[in-house]
Design an enzyme around this catalytic site. Structure first.
Site, PDB file in Angstrom:
ATOM      1  N   HIS A 242       0.813  -1.222   0.000  1.00  0.00           N
ATOM      2  CA  HIS A 242       0.000   0.000   0.000  1.00  0.00           C
ATOM      3  C   HIS A 242       0.851   1.279   0.000  1.00  0.00           C
ATOM      4  O   HIS A 242       0.782   2.084  -0.911  1.00  0.00           O
ATOM      5  CB  HIS A 242      -0.888   0.034   1.249  1.00  0.00           C
ATOM      6  CG  HIS A 242      -1.741  -1.170   1.468  1.00  0.00           C
ATOM      7  ND1 HIS A 242      -2.889  -1.430   0.748  1.00  0.00           N
ATOM      8  CD2 HIS A 242      -1.626  -2.181   2.366  1.00  0.00           C
ATOM      9  CE1 HIS A 242      -3.439  -2.552   1.188  1.00  0.00           C
ATOM     10  NE2 HIS A 242      -2.693  -3.023   2.158  1.00  0.00           N
TER      11      HIS A 242
HETATM   12  O1  RIB Z   1      -4.935   0.013   4.876  1.00  0.00           O
HETATM   13  C1  RIB Z   1      -3.555  -0.006   4.649  1.00  0.00           C
HETATM   14  C2  RIB Z   1      -2.869   1.040   5.475  1.00  0.00           C
HETATM   15  O2  RIB Z   1      -3.064   0.767   6.864  1.00  0.00           O
HETATM   16  C3  RIB Z   1      -1.334   1.040   5.287  1.00  0.00           C
HETATM   17  O3  RIB Z   1      -0.844   2.335   5.511  1.00  0.00           O
HETATM   18  C4  RIB Z   1      -0.861   0.115   6.371  1.00  0.00           C
HETATM   19  O4  RIB Z   1       0.487   0.389   6.770  1.00  0.00           O
HETATM   20  C5  RIB Z   1      -1.805   0.471   7.486  1.00  0.00           C
HETATM   21  O5  RIB Z   1      -1.299   1.631   8.134  1.00  0.00           O
END
Ligand code: RIB
Ligand code: CA
Length: 312
Positions: A242
């Site tokens: 992500h």
């Molecule tokens: O949903 C994904 C996000 O939530 C990313 O930033 C992961 O590191 C968590 O913080």
């Protein structure tokens, strides 16, 4: 001309890739500081993890500021079920030889931004947005100093990863997201819609592992650990990276395809808590406040990450 950036983060395995990729891109990105926030794991652990990542690549000149320990209104919700008790389970990481800077991250954000020229600094938000929300409440004028928020967060057509409607970063602190979304700062958002298309498949993990010591061993061990939850829940071929999409966007925006929208967030408790809403057609008449990325060239994304991590 290097782009001045601040990374606000809750490391977290994918945060780690984003931080390392930014440090490796020092010819293009001027990483002014890392600010830590409670999220994936409590603040002491996210801060410790940021210090260990900095140590791993001997980037001790980059200051780290400790931020907010809990959301603005709601109780803290963490994600050890994904990231493990440490928040970076899997690899061996070095002990920090340097600590955090004096002063709170919120004060660092306010002081640094107020001293900057208008629209001078890009703020990368890759965890719950508590620090930036609090900075905007403390000194709303910081909004004029920010070139762009580049945000990993939200979900528009992909469903949630904490509830059926809410993505984690937004779910943890929706009130902070509301302050950020209504700040008037230009925003580029990388939601689950695009990050779920960026899975760390076995060949991609193997490419990271082939980089060897020190970073290749560490990041491939991270992925070996962190994929479990997403593979079992979603049937993915690997963990979706992500947060590094934020850095990849800054380095090669053409990797991503998006569209303008007016985005907002549901802060009320209940089934919609943390839902992000995109008014694609400006039906509300508020005009667009964000570009929302909805697809990417995943192969080029992983090539770029691998190329940058190979620089260590
Ligand atoms: O949903 C994904 C996000 O939530 C990313 O930033 C992961 O590191 C968590 O913080
Ligand atoms: Ca994160």
């Amino acid at each position: 001309m290097k782009k001045p950036i601040i990374i606000d983060t809750d490391p977290g395995h994918d945060d780690a890739f984003a931080i390392l990729a930014a440090i490796a891109s020092a010819d293009e990105l001027d990483l002014l500081a890392i600010t830590t926030v409670a999220g994936n794991v409590p603040l002491d652990k996210t801060t410790y993890n940021a210090l260990r990542l900095r140590e791993l690549v001997a980037a001790l000149e980059i200051p780290i500021y400790r931020g907010c320990a809990r959301p603005m209104v709601n109780e803290l919700v963490t994600a050890e079920y994904v990231h493990g008790e440490t928040g970076l389970d899997g690899p061996h990481l070095p002990e920090p030889t340097k600590g955090i800077e004096d002063g709170h991250a919120v004060d660092y954000l306010v002081d640094t931004l107020m001293a900057a020229a208008d629209r001078a600094v890009t703020v990368c938000l890759i965890g719950p947005m508590t620090n930036m929300g609090m900075a905007l409440v403390k000194e709303p004028a910081v909004a004029d100093k920010i070139a762009e928020f580049v945000i990993m967060g939200g979900s528009f057509h992909a469903g949630g990863n904490v509830t059926p409607t809410a993505e984690f970063n937004v779910y943890v602190d929706p009130h902070a997201v509301h302050v950020v979304f209504t700040s008037g700062v230009p925003m580029t958002i990388l939601p689950l819609d695009v990050t779920h298309q960026a899975q760390a498949t076995k060949p991609r993990v193997a490419a990271f592992r082939s980089l060897g010591d020190p970073v290749g061993d560490v990041v491939s061990a991270m992925l070996d650990f962190v994929e479990k939850f997403d593979v079992s829940r979603y049937g993915f071929e690997g963990f979706p990276l992500h947060d590094p999409t934020v850095i990849a966007y800054l380095l090669e925006p053409e990797i991503f395809q998006g569209r303008p929208a007016h985005v907002s967030v549901v802060v009320e408790a209940g089934a919609g808590h943390g839902m992000t809403i995109a008014d694609w057609w400006d039906q509300g008449g508020s005009g667009h406040n964000a570009t929302v990325m909805m697809s990417l060239d995943a192969d080029r994304y992983y090539e770029l990450l691998t190329e940058r991590l190979a620089r260590f």
